[in-house]
Enzyme design. Structure first.
Site, PDB file in Angstrom:
ATOM      1  CG  ASN A  17      -1.845   1.130   1.469  1.00  0.00           C
ATOM      2  OD1 ASN A  17      -1.313   2.158   0.992  1.00  0.00           O
ATOM      3  ND2 ASN A  17      -3.176   0.848   1.753  1.00  0.00           N
ATOM      4  CG  HIS A  20       1.394   5.736   4.884  1.00  0.00           C
ATOM      5  ND1 HIS A  20       0.662   6.889   5.810  1.00  0.00           N
ATOM      6  CD2 HIS A  20       0.768   4.495   5.351  1.00  0.00           C
ATOM      7  CE1 HIS A  20      -0.047   5.943   6.580  1.00  0.00           C
ATOM      8  NE2 HIS A  20       0.006   4.773   6.162  1.00  0.00           N
ATOM      9  CG  HIS A  53      -8.201   3.833   1.131  1.00  0.00           C
ATOM     10  ND1 HIS A  53      -8.497   3.709   2.583  1.00  0.00           N
ATOM     11  CD2 HIS A  53      -9.474   4.349   0.675  1.00  0.00           C
ATOM     12  CE1 HIS A  53      -9.692   4.062   2.797  1.00  0.00           C
ATOM     13  NE2 HIS A  53     -10.549   4.274   1.807  1.00  0.00           N
ATOM     14  NE  ARG A  55      -9.514   8.397   4.557  1.00  0.00           N
ATOM     15  CZ  ARG A  55      -9.824   7.702   5.266  1.00  0.00           C
ATOM     16  NH1 ARG A  55      -9.194   6.755   5.532  1.00  0.00           N
ATOM     17  NH2 ARG A  55     -10.745   7.932   6.228  1.00  0.00           N
ATOM     18  NE  ARG A  59      -7.786  11.155   5.602  1.00  0.00           N
ATOM     19  CZ  ARG A  59      -8.091  10.513   6.790  1.00  0.00           C
ATOM     20  NH1 ARG A  59      -7.116  10.025   7.279  1.00  0.00           N
ATOM     21  NH2 ARG A  59      -9.422  10.942   7.158  1.00  0.00           N
ATOM     22  CD  GLU A  80      -6.991  -0.381   1.008  1.00  0.00           C
ATOM     23  OE1 GLU A  80      -6.885   0.608   1.833  1.00  0.00           O
ATOM     24  OE2 GLU A  80      -6.077  -1.350   1.450  1.00  0.00           O
ATOM     25  CB  THR A 111      -9.370   1.578   7.228  1.00  0.00           C
ATOM     26  OG1 THR A 111      -9.064   2.174   6.074  1.00  0.00           O
ATOM     27  CG2 THR A 111     -10.678   0.896   6.996  1.00  0.00           C
ATOM     28  CD  GLU A 161      -7.291  -6.463   3.175  1.00  0.00           C
ATOM     29  OE1 GLU A 161      -7.268  -5.981   2.034  1.00  0.00           O
ATOM     30  OE2 GLU A 161      -6.647  -5.650   3.892  1.00  0.00           O
ATOM     31  CG  HIS A 201      -5.586  -1.718   9.444  1.00  0.00           C
ATOM     32  ND1 HIS A 201      -5.374  -1.393  10.820  1.00  0.00           N
ATOM     33  CD2 HIS A 201      -5.866  -0.820   8.714  1.00  0.00           C
ATOM     34  CE1 HIS A 201      -5.343   0.147  10.710  1.00  0.00           C
ATOM     35  NE2 HIS A 201      -5.778   0.289   9.510  1.00  0.00           N
ATOM     36  N   GLY A 223       1.023  -1.250   4.461  1.00  0.00           N
ATOM     37  CA  GLY A 223       1.436   0.032   4.138  1.00  0.00           C
ATOM     38  C   GLY A 223       2.389   0.680   5.111  1.00  0.00           C
ATOM     39  CG  HIS A 224       2.185   3.080   9.354  1.00  0.00           C
ATOM     40  ND1 HIS A 224       2.756   2.830  10.539  1.00  0.00           N
ATOM     41  CD2 HIS A 224       2.285   4.595   9.257  1.00  0.00           C
ATOM     42  CE1 HIS A 224       3.364   3.645  11.148  1.00  0.00           C
ATOM     43  NE2 HIS A 224       2.904   4.905  10.506  1.00  0.00           N
TER      44      HIS A 224
HETATM   45  N1  PXP Z   1      -5.966  -3.305   4.080  1.00  0.00           N
HETATM   46  C1  PXP Z   1      -6.896  -2.275   4.201  1.00  0.00           C
HETATM   47  C2  PXP Z   1      -8.150  -2.747   3.907  1.00  0.00           C
HETATM   48  C3  PXP Z   1      -6.342  -0.864   4.556  1.00  0.00           C
HETATM   49  O1  PXP Z   1      -7.683  -0.232   4.716  1.00  0.00           O
HETATM   50  C4  PXP Z   1      -5.180  -0.843   5.097  1.00  0.00           C
HETATM   51  C5  PXP Z   1      -4.958   0.792   5.418  1.00  0.00           C
HETATM   52  O2  PXP Z   1      -5.238   1.738   4.429  1.00  0.00           O
HETATM   53  C6  PXP Z   1      -4.099  -1.614   4.804  1.00  0.00           C
HETATM   54  C7  PXP Z   1      -4.513  -2.963   4.543  1.00  0.00           C
HETATM   55  C8  PXP Z   1      -2.775  -1.248   5.377  1.00  0.00           C
HETATM   56  O3  PXP Z   1      -2.797  -1.013   6.799  1.00  0.00           O
HETATM   57  P1  PXP Z   1      -1.238  -0.624   7.482  1.00  0.00           P
HETATM   58  O4  PXP Z   1      -1.171   0.624   6.807  1.00  0.00           O
HETATM   59  O5  PXP Z   1      -1.650  -0.617   8.867  1.00  0.00           O
HETATM   60  O6  PXP Z   1      -0.300  -1.697   7.008  1.00  0.00           O
END
Ligand code: PXP
Length: 248
Positions: A17, A20, A53, A55, A59, A80, A111, A161, A201, A223-224
């Site tokens: 993802n 960021h 994503h 949004r 953002r 997403e 999310t 998911e 997530h 992602g993060h």
């Molecule tokens: N999966 C979904 C459906 C999400 O909404 C997100 C956050 O955008 C992620 C995975 C990735 O989460 P993280 O950034 O905490 O790894």
């Protein structure tokens, strides 16, 4: 990395993802850093999917990003989005390989929970059908609850998911093991009902392995933690190190 004697041969796919990267760009309204560039480097590092994503408040990821990624990304592109008609029209315009329907609240940092596919069946169901009829694989981002899994089947989703946030936020111990158990049960049930199983997530270089090792989990979206590590070691290496963890 698994040693040869322990290797199970399971390789869980990694969706990277890149939101960021766009968050940093939007913080200053500059052209850089560009999530398009990040996605290309993630692919070189071994990403199996690129996830963004878009949004409703725009953002981080912009429609321009989705348009360009659709043309440049060579692995599957996972969009997403909220389950709204306006977003469905954007998805139909750009035709990502997969759409993951997520809940969206403007005030949230990220999310914060799974989509309640039961409470929102009347809006989610028609969007799932519309996208699936157009040939897009539809995934529902749900909490690891059996009734949500069953509802995903009823609504016609191909994939779920499973939201791993509760597990990821807990310290090691009984509560964390219970959260892992819920994820395992949901994955088993989803697979039994013919759904493909992804998860994501809050996953990082420490906690992703336990989720990857769950039965039937085929894909993680991260992602993060990955983009944070990439600040110091670069995206290719950050992705490669996560791919190694996901090679069981
Ligand atoms: N999966 C979904 C459906 C999400 O909404 C997100 C956050 O955008 C992620 C995975 C990735 O989460 P993280 O950034 O905490 O790894």
């Amino acid at each position: 990395m698994s040693s040869e004697s322990e290797a199970t041969g399971k390789r869980v796919l990694l969706g990277v993802n890149v939101d960021h990267v766009a968050t940093l760009r939007q913080a200053r309204g500059t052209k850089y850093p560009d999530p398009i560039f990040a996605a290309a480097l993630a692919e070189q590092g071994g990403a199996d999917q690129i996830t963004v994503h878009l949004r409703e408040d725009r953002r981080h990821i912009q429609e321009r990003d989705l348009a360009i990624l659709r043309q440049t990304v060579q692995v599957p592109l996972n969009l997403e989005m909220a389950a709204t008609q306006a977003m469905a029209e954007i998805a139909l315009k750009y035709m990502p390989d997969t759409v993951t329907l997520v809940p969206e609240r403007r005030e949230e940092q990220t999310t914060e929970g799974g989509l309640d596919a039961i409470a929102h069946a009347a809006t989610v169901g028609p969007i799932v059908r519309q996208l699936a009829d157009a040939g897009i694989v539809v995934s529902l981002f749900i909490d690891p609850q059996i009734d949500q899994v069953r509802q995903a089947v009823r609504l016609g989703a191909a994939t779920v998911e499973l939201h791993t946030g509760d597990y990821a936020n807990l310290p090691p111990g009984a509560a964390q093991q219970a959260a892992l158990g819920h994820l395992r049960d949901a994955a088993v049930q989803a697979s039994r009902l013919g759904l493909r199983v992804a998860a994501g997530h809050g996953l990082d270089y420490h906690n992703a392995l336990a989720i990857a090792a769950l039965p039937h989990v085929e894909e993680l979206n991260i992602g993060h933690a990955l983009i944070a590590k990439a600040m110091f070691v670069g995206i290719e290496r950050a992705v490669r190190e996560m791919v190694e963890i996901l090679t069981l």
